[in-house]
Design an enzyme around this catalytic site. Structure first.
Site, mmCIF file in Angstrom:
data_model
loop_
_atom_site.group_PDB
_atom_site.id
_atom_site.type_symbol
_atom_site.label_atom_id
_atom_site.label_comp_id
_atom_site.label_asym_id
_atom_site.label_seq_id
_atom_site.Cartn_x
_atom_site.Cartn_y
_atom_site.Cartn_z
ATOM 1 N N ASP A 164 -28.654 -6.540 -5.489
ATOM 2 C CA ASP A 164 -28.364 -6.483 -4.051
ATOM 3 C C ASP A 164 -29.653 -6.618 -3.255
ATOM 4 O O ASP A 164 -29.690 -7.224 -2.182
ATOM 5 C CB ASP A 164 -27.749 -5.128 -3.681
ATOM 6 C CG ASP A 164 -26.324 -5.024 -4.158
ATOM 7 O OD1 ASP A 164 -25.886 -5.968 -4.841
ATOM 8 O OD2 ASP A 164 -25.680 -4.008 -3.847
ATOM 9 N N GLU A 178 -32.420 -8.228 -4.037
ATOM 10 C CA GLU A 178 -32.895 -9.618 -3.943
ATOM 11 C C GLU A 178 -31.998 -10.431 -3.006
ATOM 12 O O GLU A 178 -32.465 -11.253 -2.234
ATOM 13 C CB GLU A 178 -32.901 -10.254 -5.333
ATOM 14 C CG GLU A 178 -34.005 -9.695 -6.219
ATOM 15 C CD GLU A 178 -33.773 -10.036 -7.680
ATOM 16 O OE1 GLU A 178 -34.600 -10.766 -8.235
ATOM 17 O OE2 GLU A 178 -32.763 -9.585 -8.234
ATOM 18 N N ASP A 221 -30.282 -9.333 -0.453
ATOM 19 C CA ASP A 221 -30.592 -8.972 0.934
ATOM 20 C C ASP A 221 -31.893 -9.636 1.387
ATOM 21 O O ASP A 221 -32.006 -10.096 2.524
ATOM 22 C CB ASP A 221 -30.735 -7.457 1.089
ATOM 23 C CG ASP A 221 -29.391 -6.766 0.945
ATOM 24 O OD1 ASP A 221 -28.371 -7.472 1.001
ATOM 25 O OD2 ASP A 221 -29.374 -5.535 0.759
ATOM 26 N N GLU A 248 3.813 -17.909 -11.577
ATOM 27 C CA GLU A 248 2.717 -17.272 -10.834
ATOM 28 C C GLU A 248 3.198 -15.956 -10.246
ATOM 29 O O GLU A 248 4.386 -15.770 -10.029
ATOM 30 C CB GLU A 248 2.270 -18.170 -9.669
ATOM 31 C CG GLU A 248 1.772 -19.507 -10.131
ATOM 32 C CD GLU A 248 1.449 -20.439 -8.965
ATOM 33 O OE1 GLU A 248 1.339 -19.955 -7.822
ATOM 34 O OE2 GLU A 248 1.318 -21.637 -9.217
ATOM 35 N N LYS A 276 3.753 -13.466 -7.163
ATOM 36 C CA LYS A 276 3.960 -13.645 -5.725
ATOM 37 C C LYS A 276 3.157 -12.567 -5.003
ATOM 38 O O LYS A 276 3.502 -11.381 -5.052
ATOM 39 C CB LYS A 276 5.444 -13.526 -5.387
ATOM 40 C CG LYS A 276 5.776 -13.847 -3.958
ATOM 41 C CD LYS A 276 7.280 -13.944 -3.780
ATOM 42 C CE LYS A 276 7.688 -14.283 -2.372
ATOM 43 N NZ LYS A 276 7.037 -13.537 -1.331
ATOM 44 N N ASP A 292 1.657 -10.340 -2.095
ATOM 45 C CA ASP A 292 2.311 -9.812 -0.903
ATOM 46 C C ASP A 292 1.302 -9.615 0.226
ATOM 47 O O ASP A 292 0.830 -8.519 0.478
ATOM 48 C CB ASP A 292 2.989 -8.483 -1.260
ATOM 49 C CG ASP A 292 4.022 -8.091 -0.225
ATOM 50 O OD1 ASP A 292 4.350 -8.940 0.635
ATOM 51 O OD2 ASP A 292 4.490 -6.946 -0.262
ATOM 52 N N ARG A 309 0.386 -19.087 8.817
ATOM 53 C CA ARG A 309 1.606 -19.878 8.644
ATOM 54 C C ARG A 309 2.368 -20.027 9.966
ATOM 55 O O ARG A 309 2.917 -21.072 10.255
ATOM 56 C CB ARG A 309 2.499 -19.183 7.610
ATOM 57 C CG ARG A 309 3.799 -19.878 7.410
ATOM 58 C CD ARG A 309 4.572 -19.301 6.234
ATOM 59 N NE ARG A 309 5.777 -20.071 6.042
ATOM 60 C CZ ARG A 309 6.917 -19.852 6.698
ATOM 61 N NH1 ARG A 309 6.995 -18.877 7.571
ATOM 62 N NH2 ARG A 309 7.980 -20.605 6.493
ATOM 63 N N GLU A 345 -2.866 -16.862 -0.088
ATOM 64 C CA GLU A 345 -2.426 -15.614 0.528
ATOM 65 C C GLU A 345 -3.629 -14.729 0.843
ATOM 66 O O GLU A 345 -4.472 -14.506 -0.022
ATOM 67 C CB GLU A 345 -1.524 -14.905 -0.498
ATOM 68 C CG GLU A 345 -0.573 -13.914 0.090
ATOM 69 C CD GLU A 345 0.732 -14.530 0.606
ATOM 70 O OE1 GLU A 345 0.839 -15.772 0.708
ATOM 71 O OE2 GLU A 345 1.625 -13.749 0.952
ATOM 72 N N TYR A 394 -2.970 -20.851 -4.060
ATOM 73 C CA TYR A 394 -1.924 -21.280 -4.985
ATOM 74 C C TYR A 394 -1.341 -22.656 -4.671
ATOM 75 O O TYR A 394 -0.359 -23.050 -5.244
ATOM 76 C CB TYR A 394 -0.805 -20.241 -5.045
ATOM 77 C CG TYR A 394 -0.328 -19.740 -3.694
ATOM 78 C CD1 TYR A 394 0.305 -20.586 -2.787
ATOM 79 C CD2 TYR A 394 -0.511 -18.415 -3.330
ATOM 80 C CE1 TYR A 394 0.741 -20.124 -1.565
ATOM 81 C CE2 TYR A 394 -0.082 -17.942 -2.106
ATOM 82 C CZ TYR A 394 0.541 -18.806 -1.230
ATOM 83 O OH TYR A 394 0.966 -18.346 -0.018
ATOM 84 N N LYS A 408 7.391 -22.607 -10.345
ATOM 85 C CA LYS A 408 7.240 -23.939 -9.763
ATOM 86 C C LYS A 408 7.281 -24.995 -10.858
ATOM 87 O O LYS A 408 6.656 -24.801 -11.910
ATOM 88 C CB LYS A 408 5.882 -24.056 -9.053
ATOM 89 C CG LYS A 408 5.615 -23.000 -8.020
ATOM 90 C CD LYS A 408 4.167 -23.046 -7.559
ATOM 91 C CE LYS A 408 3.919 -21.950 -6.513
ATOM 92 N NZ LYS A 408 2.509 -21.848 -6.140
ATOM 93 N N LYS A 445 12.118 -12.054 -6.492
ATOM 94 C CA LYS A 445 11.510 -10.833 -5.949
ATOM 95 C C LYS A 445 11.947 -9.628 -6.768
ATOM 96 O O LYS A 445 13.120 -9.495 -7.117
ATOM 97 C CB LYS A 445 11.929 -10.646 -4.486
ATOM 98 C CG LYS A 445 11.447 -11.817 -3.642
ATOM 99 C CD LYS A 445 10.789 -11.523 -2.357
ATOM 100 C CE LYS A 445 11.291 -10.606 -1.368
ATOM 101 N NZ LYS A 445 10.589 -10.584 -0.112
ATOM 102 N N CYS A 487 7.462 20.306 21.838
ATOM 103 C CA CYS A 487 6.697 20.507 20.608
ATOM 104 C C CYS A 487 7.401 21.544 19.737
ATOM 105 O O CYS A 487 7.756 22.623 20.232
ATOM 106 C CB CYS A 487 5.283 20.964 20.948
ATOM 107 S SG CYS A 487 4.352 21.436 19.487
ATOM 108 N N CYS A 503 4.686 24.759 19.770
ATOM 109 C CA CYS A 503 4.295 25.518 20.973
ATOM 110 C C CYS A 503 5.251 25.288 22.155
ATOM 111 O O CYS A 503 5.039 25.832 23.234
ATOM 112 C CB CYS A 503 2.860 25.168 21.363
ATOM 113 S SG CYS A 503 2.714 23.514 22.041
ATOM 114 N N CYS A 523 2.054 15.996 21.598
ATOM 115 C CA CYS A 523 2.103 17.303 22.243
ATOM 116 C C CYS A 523 0.797 17.422 23.023
ATOM 117 O O CYS A 523 -0.281 17.391 22.423
ATOM 118 C CB CYS A 523 2.208 18.418 21.205
ATOM 119 S SG CYS A 523 1.839 20.024 21.941
ATOM 120 N N CYS A 549 -1.924 24.778 20.880
ATOM 121 C CA CYS A 549 -0.918 24.432 19.886
ATOM 122 C C CYS A 549 -1.549 24.611 18.504
ATOM 123 O O CYS A 549 -2.513 23.917 18.150
ATOM 124 C CB CYS A 549 -0.485 22.985 20.150
ATOM 125 S SG CYS A 549 0.729 22.360 18.993
#
Ligand code: IVH
Length: 674
Positions: A31, A33, A35, A112, A114, A116, A135, A173, A225, A288, A312, A410, A413, A428, A434
């Site tokens: 890290d 080097e 940086d 593949e 899917k 989410d 999309r 995705e 994908y 596919k 699914k 509430c 209280c 509240c 409270c």
């Protein structure tokens, strides 16, 4: 080499290191080097503004200054959705239709996962990312290029020798990995913001953020994908993805090309359990036709291609009876409705309570007491009520109970509740009257990332508060041993422990104090930013909204909240009492400024064993003061091990295996002149 040539060279190098780290999960340099090269590039770019490039590795850092306005962009090729099914039989039927449509049996299917998250389309010209579009409705989406640039695993510039075509589009995705999701929700809870229900919502909210700095912080990832390109000559989808992988895109390692409907079923079954161990959320598999010419021949229906289907996985779901809705009051006063249900077994655990989030959710579900409700648990998320069994309600109308209406006062209280315009939460407003709000503030104050008073937990706070011994955070510092003895059935020793914890907290750095106050929306990161900017509580108290807003990473919401906090007389008094108690109200000067020699700058050090001259804690502090970093375990990144008496044998073996130097206490002190 000229400076301009060096800029180009550095860009290529940094892109390569970045890819190795974020796409291939390997580290080519430390890290430190990395940086250093990044700083060199930043400096050169600043000196050569004519060489500016939005795809430079320096641009991967988000900015709070750009307020993104998303332009609508029309997709060159519509982003179609897929036919969906929850039934394994329908998947087999899909395979049958494909074979029939093509008139042959030997059709390879690419299986593949899917993912989410939310789909994204990236356009590249001459190896450079030029546009990233969501999309949207499939025909047109939002231009989110600025935000996608800070997703570290997305290639900004593809190396010239990778052989990518001049123009191509790639789809995939955008995801929020579970680890980022949990960390984000934890932070939001601390800051009094509502948590995201799932990683998909979190990813989508993040990608639409107005500030790319927010996107960067939240650590999104992206898997690809689908490649759209006429310029390459390969026969199958799988080969396309292998090319994309070669160009530097993250492509799932779990893609398999299979040859029969039986093998497809086997993939589906295997991943139903295996997916639970993945770092990102998945909700099914996508199947596919692999051969691109076959895809062409199959064509599409009005909505979706005939050559693919999404299967699914069913979320774990149960049906149970809603008995009552109760309410919880949080530290910030937000009132959360909770469904109390007959216990039911769901994905291996008994569930009897579920969060209903807010008033709108209750309205949307049109809940009535006595309803049979469906409860779902997706992945490791807390159970959610996803619907009401209306058929049962229709069949047994006499069993319908009262419609659930959100509380008006509430539950603790009895102060009338308020809901602010444009906000989903109900509050509240009795901030100082409270009990759960007061106790919540104290719990936050003592929590690990705030003052870290581990010896005082929620139970002790309950007892101390209920018996009137503490009412607010400043009261903690007036406690005596007699107040604490027997506070929660404990004896002298634990009372002493508590007092020691309280005493030690007075040494906690200023930024922790800022965080510990529990100012709404001020999480750990914002507290640190504020502490570094204002340097003292006095200056922070006096800050105006405009000044606050102008600080990168703060923004209008936090700015307003800070001003409101200190405008309140009650809070100003509280801060005065904390100051009098001796808490750190000034930013401590950094090591370099305090004059400590930065002889360990950039080094990562693991401490093991016990020492003669100083304690482990003192060595840890010394390392930090001198610019080094403490690491808890040995990795290839470790610079050396500072070994005292009794260093564990497994540590020694690991260090030797990785070729990491082991320094004795004396060698360490001598080498660095400490
Ligand atoms: S292929 C025309 N593959 O699921 C085919 N989609 O409706 C385009 N998704 O909107 C999609 N993982 O956001 C494909 N391995 C994967 C996927 C995937 C997730 C999403 C995608 C799409 C939806 C399917």
């Amino acid at each position: 080499m000229t400076e301009k040539e060096r800029i180009l060279q550095l860009r290529e190098l940094l892109h390569r290191y970045n890819r190795a780290y974020y796409v291939d999960s390997t580290s080519l340099i430390s890290d430190f080097e990395f940086d250093a090269l990044m700083h060199e590039l930043e400096a050169l770019e600043a000196a050569h503004p004519e060489m500016a490039d939005p795809n430079s590795p320096t641009q991967r850092v988000g900015s709070d200054l750009n307020t993104n306005e998303f332009q609508t962009v029309v997709h060159a090729v519509p982003m179609l959705s897929l036919g969906n099914t929850y039934s394994p039989e329908e998947v087999t039927a899909f395979c049958g239709r494909v074979e029939e449509g093509l008139g042959r049996k030997d059709v390879d299917i690419c299986c593949e996962l899917k993912f989410d998250g939310l789909s994204i389309s990236l356009v590249y010209e001459h190896g450079n990312l030029v546009r990233a579009v969501t999309r949207g409705d499939g025909t047109q989406g939002d231009d989110v290029t600025n935000n996608v640039r800070v997703i570290k695993s997305v290639p900004l510039a593809i190396p010239a020798d990778a052989g990518c075509p001049e123009h191509f589009e790639i789809r995939g995705e955008v995801l929020m990995p579970w680890s980022s999701f949990h960390a984000l929700n934890e932070e939001r809870e601390i800051a009094g913001e509502p948590p995201f229900a799932n990683p998909r919502n979190a990813a989508s909210g993040t990608l639409k953020s107005k500030s790319s700095a927010v996107v960067e912080r939240r650590k999104l990832d992206a898997y690809f994908y689908q490649l759209i390109c006429d310029e390459i000559d390969v026969a199958t989808h799988h080969e396309q993805l292998l090319l994309a992988k070669k160009w530097g895109f993250k492509v799932s390692e779990h893609i398999e090309v299979v040859h029969s409907a039986e093998e497809v079923q086997e993939y589906i079954t295997r991943w139903d359990t295996a997916r639970r161990d993945l770092p990102v959320a998945t909700d099914g598999v996508v199947l596919k036709v692999d051969n691109l010419a076959f895809r062409q021949a199959l064509g599409m229906t009005s909505k979706s291609p005939r050559w693919a289907i999404a299967y699914k996985y069913k979320a774990d779901r149960a049906r149970t009876l809603l008995r009552a809705v109760t309410y919880q009051v949080g530290r910030t006063g937000v009132v959360t409705p909770v469904a109390n249900m007959d216990p039911v077994l769901l994905a291996g655990t008994i569930v009897k309570r579920a969060s209903l989030h807010n008033e709108d959710m209750i309205e949307k579900l049109d809940l009535h007491i006595g309803d049979f409700v469906f409860v779902e648990k997706a992945g490791e998320i807390i159970p959610q009520i996803v619907g009401v069994d209306l058929e049962h309600r229709a069949a047994a109308p006499e069993e319908i109970g009262e419609k659930v209406r959100f509380a008006t006062v509430c539950p603790v209280c009895h102060t009338p509740l308020t809901r602010y315009e444009g906000e989903a939460g109900t509050y509240c407003p009795a901030e100082y009257g409270c009990a759960p709000q007061m106790k919540g503030k104290i719990e936050h104050f003592v929590s690990r990332d705030a003052m870290g008073i581990n010896s005082i937990g929620p139970k002790t706070i309950d007892v101390l508060y209920d018996s009137g011994r503490i009412r607010d955070i400043a009261d903690l510092f007036d406690l005596r041993i007699s107040d604490l003895c027997g506070a929660d059935g404990s004896r002298e020793r634990s009372a002493m422990n508590m007092l020691r914890g309280i005493e030690e907290s007075k040494q906690k750095p200023f930024h922790k104090v800022v965080f510990a106050l529990g100012i709404r929306f001020v999480g750990k990161v914002a507290a640190k930013t504020l502490a570094e900017h204002f340097k003292s509580m006095d200056a922070l108290c006096k800050a105006g909204e405009e000044e606050l807003q102008a600080i990168p990473g703060i923004g209008p919401v936090i700015g307003k909240s800070v001003v409101n906090y200190f405008r309140d007389e009650h809070n100003r008094k509280l801060v005065e009492r904390l100051t009098a108690a001796g808490l750190q109200m000034q930013q401590e000067e950094k090591g370099a400024e305090s004059g400590a020699p930065q002889v360990l700058a950039g080094l990562r050090i693991v401490i093991s064993g016990t020492f003669e001259k100083h304690s482990r804690e003192e060595y840890k502090a010394l390392i930090e003061r001198c610019g080094g970093k403490n690491q808890s375990s040995i990795s290839s990144q470790t610079s050396f091990i500072l070994a005292g008496e009794g260093m564990g044998p497994s540590k020694r073996v690991k260090a030797e295996k990785l070729g990491i130097e082991i320094l004795s206490e004396a060698d360490f002190l001598e080498r660095y002149g400490l």
